[in-house]
Scaffold this motif. Structure first.
Motif, PDB file in Angstrom:
ATOM      1  N   VAL A  81       0.815  -1.222   0.000  1.00 45.22           N
ATOM      2  CA  VAL A  81       0.000   0.000   0.000  1.00 45.22           C
ATOM      3  C   VAL A  81       0.848   1.271   0.000  1.00 45.22           C
ATOM      4  CG1 VAL A  81      -1.860  -1.197   1.199  1.00 45.22           C
ATOM      5  CG2 VAL A  81      -0.198   0.101   2.525  1.00 45.22           C
ATOM      6  N   ALA A  82       2.164   1.133   0.013  1.00 50.89           N
ATOM      7  CA  ALA A  82       3.039   2.298   0.172  1.00 50.89           C
ATOM      8  C   ALA A  82       3.211   3.061  -1.137  1.00 50.89           C
ATOM      9  CB  ALA A  82       4.400   1.861   0.709  1.00 50.89           C
ATOM     10  N   ASP A  83       3.774   4.268  -1.013  1.00 42.40           N
ATOM     11  CA  ASP A  83       4.189   5.075  -2.155  1.00 42.40           C
ATOM     12  C   ASP A  83       5.695   4.960  -2.314  1.00 42.40           C
ATOM     13  OD1 ASP A  83       2.327   6.275  -3.721  1.00 42.40           O
ATOM     14  OD2 ASP A  83       2.349   8.215  -2.713  1.00 42.40           O
ATOM     15  N   PRO A  84       6.239   4.908  -3.538  1.00 40.78           N
ATOM     16  CA  PRO A  84       5.489   4.807  -4.795  1.00 40.78           C
ATOM     17  C   PRO A  84       4.912   3.414  -4.978  1.00 40.78           C
ATOM     18  CG  PRO A  84       7.830   4.654  -5.219  1.00 40.78           C
ATOM     19  CD  PRO A  84       7.709   4.956  -3.751  1.00 40.78           C
ATOM     20  N   PRO A  85       3.811   3.289  -5.714  1.00 40.93           N
ATOM     21  CA  PRO A  85       3.189   1.971  -5.902  1.00 40.93           C
ATOM     22  C   PRO A  85       4.128   1.019  -6.628  1.00 40.93           C
ATOM     23  CG  PRO A  85       1.710   3.749  -6.569  1.00 40.93           C
ATOM     24  CD  PRO A  85       3.053   4.366  -6.358  1.00 40.93           C
ATOM     25  N   LEU A  86       4.004  -0.268  -6.341  1.00 41.64           N
ATOM     26  CA  LEU A  86       4.806  -1.273  -7.035  1.00 41.64           C
ATOM     27  C   LEU A  86       4.600  -1.203  -8.547  1.00 41.64           C
ATOM     28  CD1 LEU A  86       4.366  -4.388  -4.727  1.00 41.64           C
ATOM     29  CD2 LEU A  86       6.543  -3.341  -5.362  1.00 41.64           C
ATOM     30  N   ALA A  87       3.385  -0.883  -8.970  1.00 41.50           N
ATOM     31  CA  ALA A  87       3.084  -0.845 -10.398  1.00 41.50           C
ATOM     32  C   ALA A  87       3.514   0.448 -11.063  1.00 41.50           C
ATOM     33  CB  ALA A  87       1.578  -1.044 -10.607  1.00 41.50           C
ATOM     34  N   GLY A  88       4.053   1.389 -10.302  1.00 45.41           N
ATOM     35  CA  GLY A  88       4.343   2.702 -10.861  1.00 45.41           C
ATOM     36  C   GLY A  88       3.117   3.582 -10.791  1.00 45.41           C
ATOM     37  N   ARG A  89       3.291   4.826 -11.184  1.00 39.95           N
ATOM     38  CA  ARG A  89       2.150   5.756 -11.196  1.00 39.95           C
ATOM     39  C   ARG A  89       1.506   5.690 -12.578  1.00 39.95           C
ATOM     40  NH1 ARG A  89       5.689   8.062  -7.531  1.00 39.95           N
ATOM     41  NH2 ARG A  89       4.687   8.800  -5.619  1.00 39.95           N
ATOM     42  N   LEU A  90       0.429   4.962 -12.662  1.00 38.66           N
ATOM     43  CA  LEU A  90      -0.190   4.687 -13.955  1.00 38.66           C
ATOM     44  C   LEU A  90      -1.057   5.857 -14.395  1.00 38.66           C
ATOM     45  CD1 LEU A  90      -1.312   1.000 -13.296  1.00 38.66           C
ATOM     46  CD2 LEU A  90       0.826   1.816 -14.284  1.00 38.66           C
ATOM     47  N   PRO A  91      -1.002   6.227 -15.669  1.00 34.61           N
ATOM     48  CA  PRO A  91      -1.893   7.271 -16.178  1.00 34.61           C
ATOM     49  C   PRO A  91      -3.354   6.863 -16.027  1.00 34.61           C
ATOM     50  CG  PRO A  91      -0.120   6.814 -17.731  1.00 34.61           C
ATOM     51  CD  PRO A  91      -0.073   5.736 -16.699  1.00 34.61           C
ATOM     52  N   ARG A  92      -4.188   7.837 -15.712  1.00 38.89           N
ATOM     53  CA  ARG A  92      -5.626   7.592 -15.589  1.00 38.89           C
ATOM     54  C   ARG A  92      -6.373   8.413 -16.644  1.00 38.89           C
ATOM     55  NH1 ARG A  92      -6.074   6.146 -10.016  1.00 38.89           N
ATOM     56  NH2 ARG A  92      -4.034   5.314  -9.409  1.00 38.89           N
ATOM     57  N   GLN A  93      -7.507   7.918 -17.058  1.00 37.47           N
ATOM     58  CA  GLN A  93      -8.400   8.629 -17.978  1.00 37.47           C
ATOM     59  C   GLN A  93      -7.643   9.184 -19.188  1.00 37.47           C
ATOM     60  OE1 GLN A  93     -11.125  11.373 -15.958  1.00 37.47           O
ATOM     61  NE2 GLN A  93     -10.855  10.252 -14.052  1.00 37.47           N
ATOM     62  N   ALA A  94      -6.803   8.381 -19.775  1.00 39.57           N
ATOM     63  CA  ALA A  94      -6.036   8.820 -20.937  1.00 39.57           C
ATOM     64  C   ALA A  94      -6.958   9.029 -22.134  1.00 39.57           C
ATOM     65  CB  ALA A  94      -4.961   7.800 -21.276  1.00 39.57           C
TER      66      ALA A  94
END
Length: 743
Positions: free
Chosen positions: A31-44
């Motif tokens: 649950v920590a920052d930065p996320p394991l998946a990276g900061r994924l773009p939203r609503q592209a």
């Protein structure tokens, strides 16, 4: 029912004995920052003219705060256009209760800039609401320039929409539609005046937003001279007083909630002249219960898609202006199904007719409609269902379609003249691709993910090879240590002939030692959890693997992405077919994976999956040793009209119709004999907290012991790092206590 649960994710990892042991993964790191998946773009989105790709990107300082970014489609670095902190000057962001509910409908839990749109067709400006006001960001040669359009933050502006020429915009304030020119020092002018606590113009009603995936309530005509607007009257909808129980207070919120069998909001459609405010109603027959979609054809003709109340009939109606100025209806086509008709967005004008989709062949396919006669011409002939159309251009129709029994989604190009569809460059066996397009259907914004690989964006020109990779923060290097391939299992449904999609993830345990298993399943209609796409549960499943648990993910009959017979398994019944499939599949597991201990199998589900988990434990024949049910529906008479009645029909005047009685969990309370953990947020406005309270009372009256975890002030998704970490710890302790050897 939309799913904000962990179970929309289907990705996880499997570690074989021959592989090196990955580093230990903690719940805190998940649950920590930065996320394991990276900061994924939203609503592209790709801009109307194709020059930019815009998206919301989590802040480097806090991934729960979204900022507006853009990147040139011709190449170049992404650039931050604006952040909420740049505009609020240190003030706290404010959201009205209506805005919070609208975000919940869209399953958005972040703060900051949570939505935006391109303003006009020239790729030069973006529009967004923030803390009660409206802002415009213009893309200039000197960089982005933000402009505040309104100065009344205490009167929230909802759902702003620009005219196609970008010269004006409309928005909703106080339940009324407002018009604002974007040149000069103009002030907003009302287009309607009867907005109130029960009447709104231009907003999606609860049912439309929650169950029909329609998040808007007005549409500009192509020339920007008129609006097609929906008027929602909720005065006949029962008023539900919902207690938002926080740690330090209880806020009583009144919500118009249309429970199964009760009255819906009355939704009517009007064409409003933007210059004069004059409006004329688009009359629909008395049986038109739900307006699912609306819009304008290029020639200025408005259209509506509407359902009857059982949702067995979907009609596409256009309205022609008569000599007297009234709009005359003409039904272009009618889709029927003895179970229900699925809502869709596949309506696009083409040179050869209207593009439309239908399941009449037994699986969703695209066809062409003659707008005058309604004649249908089949277009696609895919072996599996079409997911949806993306766009139509000179080269044909771009669409997404399923493969591998719904576990794969690929992009295809279908010639309008007919013939076989061809996969777009970059196709692969085990991946998940989707796309959005510019107005010309010439450039595609492609989203691609695969097992253990978070979504990545690229820009692809139709008819050309190669693609331009777009920005996104890279995943943590640690992610690769947990992202291994799953083991697909050949499980059969309870009917003995229907294959079920299932993935198994091996426990990290000593050879020859039997281990416990956690089953993750949703079970409800409209979703699929077992596929080759990226999923947010990957890290949680990896954590359980290293703790010595195997994990099974399973899609039962009635779930999505398959043929019509598979997806209609819930007709007139909840808690039957999916429970039978779940029990049958779990009993097959030890034969396929001999290291599984059949006496130590647990279950975890959320939303409909929570209902499935609780229902599985309230059964004398359950194969489960313990279960966690998060935000479960327990009494379907408390859930909303459109979703519940689509599958179960009307509940009857006493709420005890057979279809409802058989799915009523409190009446099964005496059957609980094994550990059950119930979890619910007290401010849940989708599956109301009352659901869990009713089951709790029934279990107590039956003398049954169980575990209960509540999250004050949390909605359906139980969002927030602290709450999510606590939930994970609670589940971890519960499964440790009840599934490990010696307990």
């Amino acid at each position: 029912m939309k799913i904000t649960s962990l179970l929309l994710a289907a990705a996880a990892c499997v570690t074989s004995a021959a592989m090196a042991q990955p580093p230990s993964l903690s719940l805190e790191r998940i649950v920590a920052d930065p996320p394991l998946a990276g900061r994924l773009p939203r609503q592209a989105e790709i801009s109307p003219g194709g020059r930019w790709v815009s998206f919301l990107r989590p802040s480097q300082a806090d991934s729960e705060v979204l900022e507006l970014w853009a990147q040139p489609s011709a190449g170049g670095e992404p650039r931050k256009l604006v952040a909420a902190a740049d505009l609020l000057a240190g003030a706290e962001q404010k959201l009205s209760e209506a805005e919070k509910m609208a975000l919940e409908r869209q399953r958005i839990s972040q703060r900051g800039i949570t939505g935006y749109q391109w303003c006009g067709q020239d790729d030069s400006a973006l529009l967004f609401p923030l803390s009660g006001d409206l802002y415009l960001v213009r893309l200039t040669g000197d960089g982005p320039r933000a402009q505040r359009l309104t100065q009344s933050p205490d009167a929230p502006k909802q759902d702003p929409r620009c005219t196609p020429d970008g010269q004006r915009l409309a928005f909703v304030q106080g339940g009324n539609l407002m018009l604002l020119p974007l040149s000069g020092a103009a002030t907003p002018q009302p287009l309607t005046s009867d907005g109130s606590d029960t009447v709104t113009w231009g907003l999606a009603d609860f049912i439309a937003a929650e169950e029909l995936a329609r998040q808007r309530g007005f549409w500009w005509s192509r020339n920007g001279q008129a609006l097609l607007a929906l008027r929602v009257d909720e005065s006949g909808v029962a008023l539900k007083t919902r207690a938002q129980i926080f740690a330090d207070r209880t806020a009583m919120t009144e919500q118009r909630y249309p429970a199964a069998g009760a009255a819906n909001a009355k939704v009517t459609a009007f064409v409003i002249d933007a210059a004069t405010g004059q409006r004329r109603e688009l009359a629909l027959p008395a049986g038109a219960e739900y307006i699912a979609r609306a819009g304008w054809f290029a020639d200025g003709t408005p259209w509506l898609q509407w359902f009857n109340r059982p949702q067995t009939r979907l009609t596409l109606t256009e309205f022609k202006a008569g000599a007297d100025g009234a709009w005359q209806p003409h039904d272009i086509t009618v889709e029927t199904d003895p179970a229900w008709v699925e809502v869709h967005d596949d309506l696009i004008e083409t040179p050869r007719g209207l593009l439309w989709s239908s399941e009449a062949s037994g699986r969703r396919q695209l066809l062409l409609l003659d707008r005058t006669s309604g004649r249908r011409t089949p277009l696609t002939q895919q072996a599996e269902a079409v997911a949806h159309a993306v766009c139509v251009g000179e080269r044909g129709v771009v669409f997404a379609g399923f493969g591998d029994l719904g576990k794969r989604q690929e992009l295809y190009l279908q010639p309008l003249a007919g013939g076989p569809a061809q996969p777009l460059p970059g196709a692969a066996e085990r991946q998940w691709r989707d796309a959005k397009a510019d107005n010309a259907c010439a450039r595609l914004l492609v989203t691609r993910s695969a097992w253990g690989q978070p979504p990545a964006l690229s820009l692809q020109t139709l008819g050309q090879t190669g693609a331009i990779a777009l920005a996104g923060d890279a995943p943590s290097p640690d992610l690769a240590a947990y992202a291994n391939q799953p083991q697909p299992l050949a499980l059969m449904a309870a009917d003995g002939r229907t294959p079920l999609n299932a993935f198994y993830f091996a426990a990290r345990a000593a050879a020859g030692v039997r281990h416990p298993v956690i089953v993750m399943a949703y079970g409800g209609p409209g979703a699929s959890t077992v596929n080759w796409a990226w999923g947010r549960d990957m890290a949680l499943i990896a954590y359980w693997q290293q703790r010595g648990f195997g994990v099974l993910t399973l899609d039962t009959r009635g779930m999505a992405h398959r043929d019509r017979d598979f997806t209609r398994a819930h007709q007139a019944a909840f808690g039957k077919t999916e429970v039978a499939d779940l029990f049958t599949a779990v009993r097959q597991l030890p034969r396929l994976v001999p290291s599984v201990d059949p006496a130590r199998i647990g279950f975890f589900g959320w939303s409909y999956g929570g209902f499935l988990g609780a229902r599985a434990m309230l059964d004398a024949d359950t194969p489960f040793a313990a279960a966690v049910a998060v935000a479960p529906v327990t009494d379907w008479t408390l859930y909303d009209t459109a979703y519940t009645e689509r599958y179960l029909g009307l509940p009857g005047t006493d709420g005890k119709a057979p279809n409802y009685a058989s799915a009523h969990l409190p009446s099964r309370a005496a059957l609980l004999s094994k550990p059950l953990l119930l979890v619910h947020g007290t401010a849940d406005d989708n599956v109301l907290f009352e659901h869990t309270l009713r089951l709790v009372e029934a279990l107590q009256n039956a003398g049954k012991t169980f575990d209960l975890q509540i999250y004050p002030g949390k909605a359906h998704g139980i969002a927030g790092r602290a709450a999510r970490l606590h939930l994970y710890r609670t589940m971890d302790a519960f499964f440790e206590r009840h599934l490990k050897t010696g307990h």
